[in-house]
Scaffold this motif. Structure first.
Motif, PDB file in Angstrom:
ATOM      1  N   VAL A   1       0.833  -1.203   0.000  1.00 24.36           N
ATOM      2  CA  VAL A   1       0.000   0.000   0.000  1.00 24.36           C
ATOM      3  C   VAL A   1       0.869   1.255   0.000  1.00 24.36           C
ATOM      4  CG1 VAL A   1      -1.715   1.341   1.267  1.00 24.36           C
ATOM      5  CG2 VAL A   1      -1.903  -1.163   1.168  1.00 24.36           C
ATOM      6  N   ALA A   2       1.759   1.374   0.983  1.00 24.31           N
ATOM      7  CA  ALA A   2       2.555   2.603   1.114  1.00 24.31           C
ATOM      8  C   ALA A   2       3.776   2.339   1.984  1.00 24.31           C
ATOM      9  CB  ALA A   2       1.723   3.716   1.728  1.00 24.31           C
ATOM     10  N   ARG A   3       4.769   3.219   1.813  1.00 25.57           N
ATOM     11  CA  ARG A   3       6.007   3.111   2.594  1.00 25.57           C
ATOM     12  C   ARG A   3       6.572   4.482   2.867  1.00 25.57           C
ATOM     13  NH1 ARG A   3      10.586  -1.048   2.738  1.00 25.57           N
ATOM     14  NH2 ARG A   3      12.521   0.118   3.033  1.00 25.57           N
ATOM     15  N   HIS A   4       7.154   4.631   4.055  1.00 26.12           N
ATOM     16  CA  HIS A   4       7.803   5.885   4.427  1.00 26.12           C
ATOM     17  C   HIS A   4       9.265   5.602   4.725  1.00 26.12           C
ATOM     18  CE1 HIS A   4       8.992   9.318   6.868  1.00 26.12           C
ATOM     19  NE2 HIS A   4       7.925   9.960   6.426  1.00 26.12           N
ATOM     20  N   ASN A   5      10.141   6.305   4.049  1.00 26.94           N
ATOM     21  CA  ASN A   5      11.585   6.141   4.230  1.00 26.94           C
ATOM     22  C   ASN A   5      12.080   7.019   5.368  1.00 26.94           C
ATOM     23  OD1 ASN A   5      14.496   7.445   3.001  1.00 26.94           O
ATOM     24  ND2 ASN A   5      14.323   5.236   3.224  1.00 26.94           N
ATOM     25  N   TRP A   6      12.721   6.401   6.360  1.00 23.79           N
ATOM     26  CA  TRP A   6      13.105   7.173   7.552  1.00 23.79           C
ATOM     27  C   TRP A   6      14.207   8.168   7.258  1.00 23.79           C
ATOM     28  CZ3 TRP A   6      17.984   7.459   9.546  1.00 23.79           C
ATOM     29  CH2 TRP A   6      18.908   6.479   9.172  1.00 23.79           C
ATOM     30  N   ARG A   7      15.076   7.849   6.304  1.00 30.74           N
ATOM     31  CA  ARG A   7      16.264   8.693   6.075  1.00 30.74           C
ATOM     32  C   ARG A   7      15.915   9.954   5.292  1.00 30.74           C
ATOM     33  NH1 ARG A   7      21.610   7.189   6.237  1.00 30.74           N
ATOM     34  NH2 ARG A   7      21.047   4.988   6.196  1.00 30.74           N
ATOM     35  N   SER A   8      15.136   9.785   4.227  1.00 32.43           N
ATOM     36  CA  SER A   8      14.838  10.917   3.338  1.00 32.43           C
ATOM     37  C   SER A   8      13.478  11.540   3.612  1.00 32.43           C
ATOM     38  CB  SER A   8      14.886  10.460   1.881  1.00 32.43           C
ATOM     39  OG  SER A   8      13.846   9.527   1.644  1.00 32.43           O
TER      40      SER A   8
ATOM     41  N   VAL B   1      -7.639  -6.754   5.323  1.00 40.43           N
ATOM     42  CA  VAL B   1      -6.913  -6.612   6.581  1.00 40.43           C
ATOM     43  C   VAL B   1      -5.651  -5.820   6.279  1.00 40.43           C
ATOM     44  CG1 VAL B   1      -5.734  -7.780   8.472  1.00 40.43           C
ATOM     45  CG2 VAL B   1      -7.823  -8.770   7.496  1.00 40.43           C
ATOM     46  N   TYR B   2      -5.434  -4.768   7.030  1.00 39.57           N
ATOM     47  CA  TYR B   2      -4.289  -3.884   6.818  1.00 39.57           C
ATOM     48  C   TYR B   2      -3.217  -4.174   7.861  1.00 39.57           C
ATOM     49  CZ  TYR B   2      -6.697  -1.169   3.287  1.00 39.57           C
ATOM     50  OH  TYR B   2      -7.319  -0.776   2.120  1.00 39.57           O
ATOM     51  N   TYR B   3      -1.981  -4.305   7.371  1.00 43.05           N
ATOM     52  CA  TYR B   3      -0.845  -4.623   8.228  1.00 43.05           C
ATOM     53  C   TYR B   3       0.215  -3.528   8.150  1.00 43.05           C
ATOM     54  CZ  TYR B   3      -2.699  -9.401   7.930  1.00 43.05           C
ATOM     55  OH  TYR B   3      -3.489 -10.523   7.991  1.00 43.05           O
ATOM     56  N   CYS B   4       0.802  -3.206   9.290  1.00 38.40           N
ATOM     57  CA  CYS B   4       1.981  -2.347   9.264  1.00 38.40           C
ATOM     58  C   CYS B   4       3.225  -3.227   9.373  1.00 38.40           C
ATOM     59  CB  CYS B   4       1.953  -1.321  10.379  1.00 38.40           C
ATOM     60  SG  CYS B   4       1.845  -1.988  12.049  1.00 38.40           S
ATOM     61  N   ALA B   5       4.311  -2.731   8.844  1.00 41.75           N
ATOM     62  CA  ALA B   5       5.549  -3.501   8.820  1.00 41.75           C
ATOM     63  C   ALA B   5       6.748  -2.564   8.923  1.00 41.75           C
ATOM     64  CB  ALA B   5       5.639  -4.319   7.533  1.00 41.75           C
ATOM     65  N   ALA B   6       7.839  -3.087   9.459  1.00 45.10           N
ATOM     66  CA  ALA B   6       9.051  -2.298   9.670  1.00 45.10           C
ATOM     67  C   ALA B   6      10.226  -2.949   8.951  1.00 45.10           C
ATOM     68  CB  ALA B   6       9.352  -2.187  11.162  1.00 45.10           C
ATOM     69  N   ASP B   7      11.014  -2.126   8.297  1.00 41.89           N
ATOM     70  CA  ASP B   7      12.177  -2.592   7.527  1.00 41.89           C
ATOM     71  C   ASP B   7      13.394  -1.799   7.981  1.00 41.89           C
ATOM     72  OD1 ASP B   7      12.937  -2.665   3.926  1.00 41.89           O
ATOM     73  OD2 ASP B   7      14.044  -3.381   5.666  1.00 41.89           O
ATOM     74  N   ARG B   8      14.427  -2.492   8.442  1.00 45.07           N
ATOM     75  CA  ARG B   8      15.627  -1.809   8.911  1.00 45.07           C
ATOM     76  C   ARG B   8      16.445  -1.213   7.764  1.00 45.07           C
ATOM     77  NH1 ARG B   8      17.833  -4.412  12.620  1.00 45.07           N
ATOM     78  NH2 ARG B   8      16.437  -6.188  12.819  1.00 45.07           N
ATOM     79  N   SER B   9      16.161  -1.601   6.526  1.00 42.18           N
ATOM     80  CA  SER B   9      16.862  -1.029   5.381  1.00 42.18           C
ATOM     81  C   SER B   9      16.224   0.298   4.994  1.00 42.18           C
ATOM     82  CB  SER B   9      16.795  -1.978   4.184  1.00 42.18           C
ATOM     83  OG  SER B   9      17.350  -3.220   4.499  1.00 42.18           O
ATOM     84  N   SER B  10      17.008   1.194   4.472  1.00 43.03           N
ATOM     85  CA  SER B  10      16.513   2.491   4.021  1.00 43.03           C
ATOM     86  C   SER B  10      16.396   2.477   2.507  1.00 43.03           C
ATOM     87  CB  SER B  10      17.464   3.605   4.461  1.00 43.03           C
ATOM     88  OG  SER B  10      17.073   4.841   3.913  1.00 43.03           O
ATOM     89  N   SER B  11      15.171   2.663   2.018  1.00 39.33           N
ATOM     90  CA  SER B  11      14.991   2.645   0.568  1.00 39.33           C
ATOM     91  C   SER B  11      13.776   3.464   0.188  1.00 39.33           C
ATOM     92  CB  SER B  11      14.806   1.209   0.066  1.00 39.33           C
ATOM     93  OG  SER B  11      14.492   1.212  -1.317  1.00 39.33           O
ATOM     94  N   SER B  12      13.930   4.240  -0.871  1.00 42.13           N
ATOM     95  CA  SER B  12      12.798   4.977  -1.427  1.00 42.13           C
ATOM     96  C   SER B  12      12.290   4.319  -2.693  1.00 42.13           C
ATOM     97  CB  SER B  12      13.203   6.424  -1.718  1.00 42.13           C
ATOM     98  OG  SER B  12      13.483   7.124  -0.534  1.00 42.13           O
ATOM     99  N   SER B  13      12.788   3.126  -2.953  1.00 40.09           N
ATOM    100  CA  SER B  13      12.400   2.417  -4.164  1.00 40.09           C
ATOM    101  C   SER B  13      11.116   1.642  -3.934  1.00 40.09           C
ATOM    102  CB  SER B  13      13.509   1.452  -4.584  1.00 40.09           C
ATOM    103  OG  SER B  13      13.032   0.503  -5.508  1.00 40.09           O
ATOM    104  N   ILE B  14      10.121   1.864  -4.779  1.00 39.12           N
ATOM    105  CA  ILE B  14       8.887   1.104  -4.637  1.00 39.12           C
ATOM    106  C   ILE B  14       9.131  -0.354  -4.979  1.00 39.12           C
ATOM    107  CG2 ILE B  14       8.051   1.526  -6.968  1.00 39.12           C
ATOM    108  CD1 ILE B  14       5.235   1.819  -5.736  1.00 39.12           C
ATOM    109  N   ALA B  15      10.098  -0.600  -5.835  1.00 40.53           N
ATOM    110  CA  ALA B  15      10.421  -1.981  -6.191  1.00 40.53           C
ATOM    111  C   ALA B  15      10.894  -2.757  -4.967  1.00 40.53           C
ATOM    112  CB  ALA B  15      11.482  -2.009  -7.294  1.00 40.53           C
TER     113      ALA B  15
END
Length: 127
Positions: free
Chosen positions: A47-54, A92-106
């Protein structure tokens, strides 16, 4: 690590909901945060992602312009504001956390790239 999603419910088409995900046990401000959804009989969908670094955000085409992801690092929370809801947003909507920093939708669209997952919150949109 715990991710606790909330805010789901039943809403009429055209309405709005705001989902919230509370994170604990991780350095929240250093994780990219994402939202996924899964409808019955279908695969989990990005659905969506927010990059912590940028601070960059990326969205699925199906929700772009209607949904907004945001975060509050002071509260260890990520949000998904959903407007102009459609019956096809039911899932059903899930939140998820990724320790990698990426602005790539891929990268961000792949569930296995995420390290931690919440339990999900049901969103039902009636026509």
């Amino acid at each position: 690590v715990q991710l606790q999603a909330s805010g789901g419910g039943l809403v009429q088409a055209g309405g709005s909901l705001r989902l919230s995900c509370a994170a604990s046990g991780l350095t929240f401000s250093r994780f990219d945060m994402g939202w996924f959804r899964q409808a019955p009989g279908k695969e989990r969908e990005f659905v969506a992602r927010h990059n912590w670094r940028s601070g960059n955000t990326v969205y699925a085409v199906s929700v772009k312009g209607r949904f907004t992801i945001s975060r509050d690092n002071a509260k260890n929370r990520v949000y998904l504001q959903m407007n102009s809801l459609k019956p096809e947003d039911t899932a059903v909507y899930y939140c998820a956390a990724d320790r990698s920093s990426s602005s790539s939708i891929a990268t961000g669209a792949i569930p296995r790239n995420y390290d931690y997952w919440g339990q999900g919150t049901q969103v039902t949109v009636s026509s």
